[in-house]
Scaffold this motif. Sequence first.
Motif, short mmCIF file in Angstrom:
data_model
loop_
_atom_site.label_atom_id
_atom_site.label_comp_id
_atom_site.label_asym_id
_atom_site.label_seq_id
_atom_site.Cartn_x
_atom_site.Cartn_y
_atom_site.Cartn_z
N ALA A 263 0.85 -1.19 0.00
CA ALA A 263 0.00 0.00 0.00
C ALA A 263 0.88 1.24 0.00
CB ALA A 263 -0.93 -0.01 1.21
N ASP A 264 1.32 1.65 -1.19
CA ASP A 264 2.16 2.84 -1.28
C ASP A 264 1.31 4.11 -1.14
OD1 ASP A 264 4.58 1.42 -1.75
OD2 ASP A 264 3.93 1.08 -3.82
N VAL A 265 0.09 4.06 -1.68
CA VAL A 265 -0.85 5.19 -1.57
C VAL A 265 -2.21 4.63 -1.19
CG1 VAL A 265 -1.96 7.11 -2.79
CG2 VAL A 265 0.42 6.50 -3.33
N VAL A 266 -2.85 5.23 -0.22
CA VAL A 266 -4.17 4.79 0.23
C VAL A 266 -5.08 6.01 0.32
CG1 VAL A 266 -5.50 3.70 2.08
CG2 VAL A 266 -3.20 2.87 1.54
N GLY A 267 -6.31 5.84 -0.10
CA GLY A 267 -7.29 6.93 0.00
C GLY A 267 -8.66 6.45 -0.40
N TYR A 268 -9.54 7.38 -0.74
CA TYR A 268 -10.91 7.05 -1.12
C TYR A 268 -11.28 7.78 -2.40
CZ TYR A 268 -11.37 5.02 3.51
OH TYR A 268 -11.19 4.23 4.63
N LEU A 269 -11.95 7.04 -3.30
CA LEU A 269 -12.48 7.67 -4.49
C LEU A 269 -13.63 8.59 -4.11
CD1 LEU A 269 -12.54 4.57 -6.87
CD2 LEU A 269 -10.91 6.47 -6.92
N ALA A 270 -14.05 9.41 -5.08
CA ALA A 270 -15.11 10.39 -4.80
C ALA A 270 -16.40 9.73 -4.36
CB ALA A 270 -15.35 11.25 -6.04
N ASP A 271 -16.66 8.47 -4.80
CA ASP A 271 -17.90 7.79 -4.42
C ASP A 271 -17.75 7.00 -3.12
OD1 ASP A 271 -16.41 5.58 -5.12
OD2 ASP A 271 -17.59 5.09 -6.90
N GLY A 272 -16.59 7.11 -2.45
CA GLY A 272 -16.41 6.47 -1.15
C GLY A 272 -15.71 5.14 -1.16
N ARG A 273 -15.39 4.59 -2.32
CA ARG A 273 -14.68 3.31 -2.36
C ARG A 273 -13.23 3.51 -1.93
NH1 ARG A 273 -15.50 1.44 -8.33
NH2 ARG A 273 -15.52 3.71 -8.62
N LYS A 274 -12.73 2.54 -1.18
CA LYS A 274 -11.35 2.63 -0.71
C LYS A 274 -10.40 2.27 -1.84
CE LYS A 274 -8.18 1.39 3.01
NZ LYS A 274 -7.96 0.64 4.26
#
Length: 229
Positions: A125-136
Amino acid sequence: MAARRRRRRLKKRARRQVQGWGAVAAVVAAVWVAEHWSLVWPVLVAVLAAAVVGGVGWALLRAHRQALGQDRAWRAQEEAQARELSMAEVDALSWQEFERYVADLCRRDGCTKIVVSGKSGDLGADVVGYLADGRKLVVQVKKYAPHRSVGSQDMQKFVGTARLEHGADVALFVTTCRSFTRDALGLALRQDIVALHRDLLGSWVKGAHLETLIPLNGSGSGTRRRPSA
């Protein structure tokens, strides 16, 4: 032997009869055409004109298709060159800078709560976040030389951690090299991993939105939607 000779004679006789009737038919047709020439010649002229027009039309259509094909090839070449120009700066980045750059691309496309690991031992997991619709979103970043390929071993490691360790809805493998091996890409497709090679990364760098790239190479779209906090 006698029966064979008899069959040959019958065949020769049948051929002569056919030839004879053919000659008669040709003579009759010639006489009829001569007697009705005033009716026949306009039809012949029309048929000839239609053949000429059809031939010219087909030639023009073929030339048009060839021109379109050449134009598409030229545009594809221009786009590839533009992608490479946009990738020149990316190639100059260190692997840590490249991870931060990928994170910036995610933010640009509306992703939230972006975190960059910036260290080894991050379990893919080099980069982790959430898309605009809430998916991880979980991103594995590999800065390899353009001529290299991502192998199945790299992909297996990411497959084993993206969802089990990090609960990814969308698992994205980004690399600067031109391709994934057949085994690696097959694994990505089976495991619903988005495999983003150099050309797709170049499009992303040039402004293509992440949501439009997700379906192009491994669906990776996930099934769950999480509300943004």
